[in-house]
Design a protein around this motif. Structure first.
Motif, PDB file in Angstrom:
ATOM      1  N   GLY A 140       1.654 -12.586  -0.802  1.00 10.27           N
ATOM      2  CA  GLY A 140       1.084 -11.926   0.472  1.00 10.27           C
ATOM      3  C   GLY A 140       0.034 -12.194   0.874  1.00 10.27           C
ATOM      4  O   GLY A 140      -0.312 -12.318   1.981  1.00 10.27           O
ATOM      5  N   LEU A 141      -1.062 -12.127   0.131  1.00  7.95           N
ATOM      6  CA  LEU A 141      -2.570 -12.388   0.389  1.00  7.95           C
ATOM      7  C   LEU A 141      -2.807 -13.663   0.989  1.00  7.95           C
ATOM      8  O   LEU A 141      -3.585 -13.980   1.641  1.00  7.95           O
ATOM      9  CB  LEU A 141      -3.399 -12.168  -0.651  1.00  7.95           C
ATOM     10  N   ALA A 142      -2.103 -14.620   0.021  1.00  2.00           N
ATOM     11  CA  ALA A 142      -2.167 -16.187   0.600  1.00  2.00           C
ATOM     12  C   ALA A 142      -1.408 -16.171   2.093  1.00  2.00           C
ATOM     13  O   ALA A 142      -2.102 -17.018   2.874  1.00  2.00           O
ATOM     14  CB  ALA A 142      -1.280 -16.966  -0.401  1.00  2.00           C
ATOM     15  N   SER A 143      -0.590 -15.473   2.099  1.00  3.32           N
ATOM     16  CA  SER A 143      -0.001 -15.870   3.559  1.00  3.32           C
ATOM     17  C   SER A 143      -0.667 -15.359   4.637  1.00  3.32           C
ATOM     18  O   SER A 143      -0.685 -15.893   5.645  1.00  3.32           O
ATOM     19  CB  SER A 143       1.448 -14.825   3.760  1.00  3.32           C
ATOM     20  N   GLU A 144      -1.496 -14.069   4.365  1.00  5.63           N
ATOM     21  CA  GLU A 144      -2.411 -13.820   5.459  1.00  5.63           C
ATOM     22  C   GLU A 144      -3.598 -14.428   5.511  1.00  5.63           C
ATOM     23  O   GLU A 144      -3.883 -14.793   6.678  1.00  5.63           O
ATOM     24  CB  GLU A 144      -2.858 -12.339   4.982  1.00  5.63           C
ATOM     25  N   LEU A 145      -4.138 -15.017   4.450  1.00  4.16           N
ATOM     26  CA  LEU A 145      -5.125 -16.117   4.660  1.00  4.16           C
ATOM     27  C   LEU A 145      -4.751 -17.236   5.364  1.00  4.16           C
ATOM     28  O   LEU A 145      -5.558 -17.806   6.183  1.00  4.16           O
ATOM     29  CB  LEU A 145      -5.708 -16.779   3.266  1.00  4.16           C
ATOM     30  N   SER A 146      -3.629 -17.727   5.199  1.00  3.12           N
ATOM     31  CA  SER A 146      -3.219 -19.125   6.016  1.00  3.12           C
ATOM     32  C   SER A 146      -3.072 -18.655   7.567  1.00  3.12           C
ATOM     33  O   SER A 146      -3.069 -19.464   8.260  1.00  3.12           O
ATOM     34  CB  SER A 146      -1.660 -19.407   5.338  1.00  3.12           C
ATOM     35  N   MET A 147      -2.702 -17.439   7.806  1.00  6.33           N
ATOM     36  CA  MET A 147      -2.439 -16.949   9.362  1.00  6.33           C
ATOM     37  C   MET A 147      -3.675 -16.733  10.135  1.00  6.33           C
ATOM     38  O   MET A 147      -3.729 -17.316  11.014  1.00  6.33           O
ATOM     39  CB  MET A 147      -1.446 -15.656   9.382  1.00  6.33           C
TER      40      MET A 147
END
Length: 295
Positions: A148-155
């Motif tokens: 979840g955190l990685a997806s947010e960073l990528s966004m």
């Protein structure tokens, strides 16, 4: 004779009875509100990383002091290092939508649940999220948070910024973090003055950083007392894996172009007196070398 007027009866306005929501609906309503609050709080923590690079991460704090670390701008990191990192850690960083491929992620979940080896490994955004926010121990809960955190960073960040943060926070030795400290510690050189072979060697350090030692006269120790896995990883990365993957990606220039980098570190030579250029040995590296009596 006039008759007395009878006052009209005052009627109260009609107010419909407020229906009470079902307990289950109330529960999910509160859950949704809590989710929004958590997302907002997480954004408040994450957004500053777009522009700033705090000097400590969760991993650093858990490892304890003294931490060897200093920030360096991606402008002053050798493109050989950038290409080697992409080739070794995440070849799809600049071409994949999102933090990870869902098929790969599902395959990792399946393998983990069945007690099998990880078939693909974490992407750079996943590793960055883990380094910044989480903890080393493996668990399904941690992996879910990491995703979840990685997806947010990528966004909210560019691939270039994600790689810059990753190289500043990756562990390259016992309590030694970031490419700035790593190149000075092992090779006595700033990160913009690293060879292709040295860059590839450093990629072999990443899987087992706590087992790696510096050679007495500089370099990564690969002698008879080195941990066998360290020798295998470092030699394998430098002599086989990284050169082969970079060749498959079209060379180091084509590799870094996947994240939007078309210049070289030499193009920023006029700014090597800036604080974020890592042009001089960090004090923490000097202290470590003095402590080891190898300075």
């Amino acid at each position: 004779m006039a008759t007395e007027a009878v006052p009209a009866t005052q009627s109260k306005p009609f107010r419909p009875t407020k229906r009470k929501r079902h307990p289950i609906r109330r529960f999910f309503g509160w859950c949704f509100k809590l989710f929004l609050v958590l997302v907002a709080l997480n954004l408040l923590v994450t957004v500053p990383y777009i522009w700033g690079t705090p000097p400590r991460t969760s991993y650093m704090l858990q490892s304890g002091e003294p931490v060897v670390y200093q920030y360096v701008s991606i402008d002053h990191i050798s493109r050989y290092v950038l290409a080697a990192t992409i080739a070794h850690e995440d070849q799809q960083l600049g071409t994949r939508p999102g933090a990870f491929d869902m098929d790969d992620f599902n395959a990792r979940i399946k393998a983990y649940s069945e007690g099998k080896p990880d078939p693909s490994g974490s992407t750079i955004p996943q590793q960055l999220a883990k380094n910044i926010y989480l903890w080393p121990e493996q668990s399904a809960f941690r992996k879910a948070l990491e995703a979840g955190l990685a997806s947010e960073l990528s966004m909210i960040m560019s691939d270039k910024r994600i790689l810059e943060l990753y190289l500043n926070y990756a562990q390259f030795g016992p309590k030694l973090y970031g490419i700035c400290a790593a190149t000075w510690y092992y090779f006595g050189n700033p990160p913009w003055n690293i060879t292709q072979y040295q860059a590839a060697q450093l990629m072999g350090v990443l899987p087992l950083p706590n087992l790696v030692q510096r050679a007495k006269d500089g370099g990564i120790y690969l002698g008879p007392l080195a941990h066998p896995l360290v020798s295998d990883y470092v030699n394998g990365a430098a002599n086989v894996h990284v050169p082969r993957q970079i060749e498959g990606l079209g060379g180091w220039k084509a590799t870094v172009a996947t994240i939007g980098i078309t210049d070289t570190a030499a193009d920023h030579a006029a700014f090597r007196f800036d604080k974020d250029s890592c042009s001089t040995m960090p004090q923490s590296v000097g202290d470590r070398l003095q402590q080891e009596d190898w300075h």
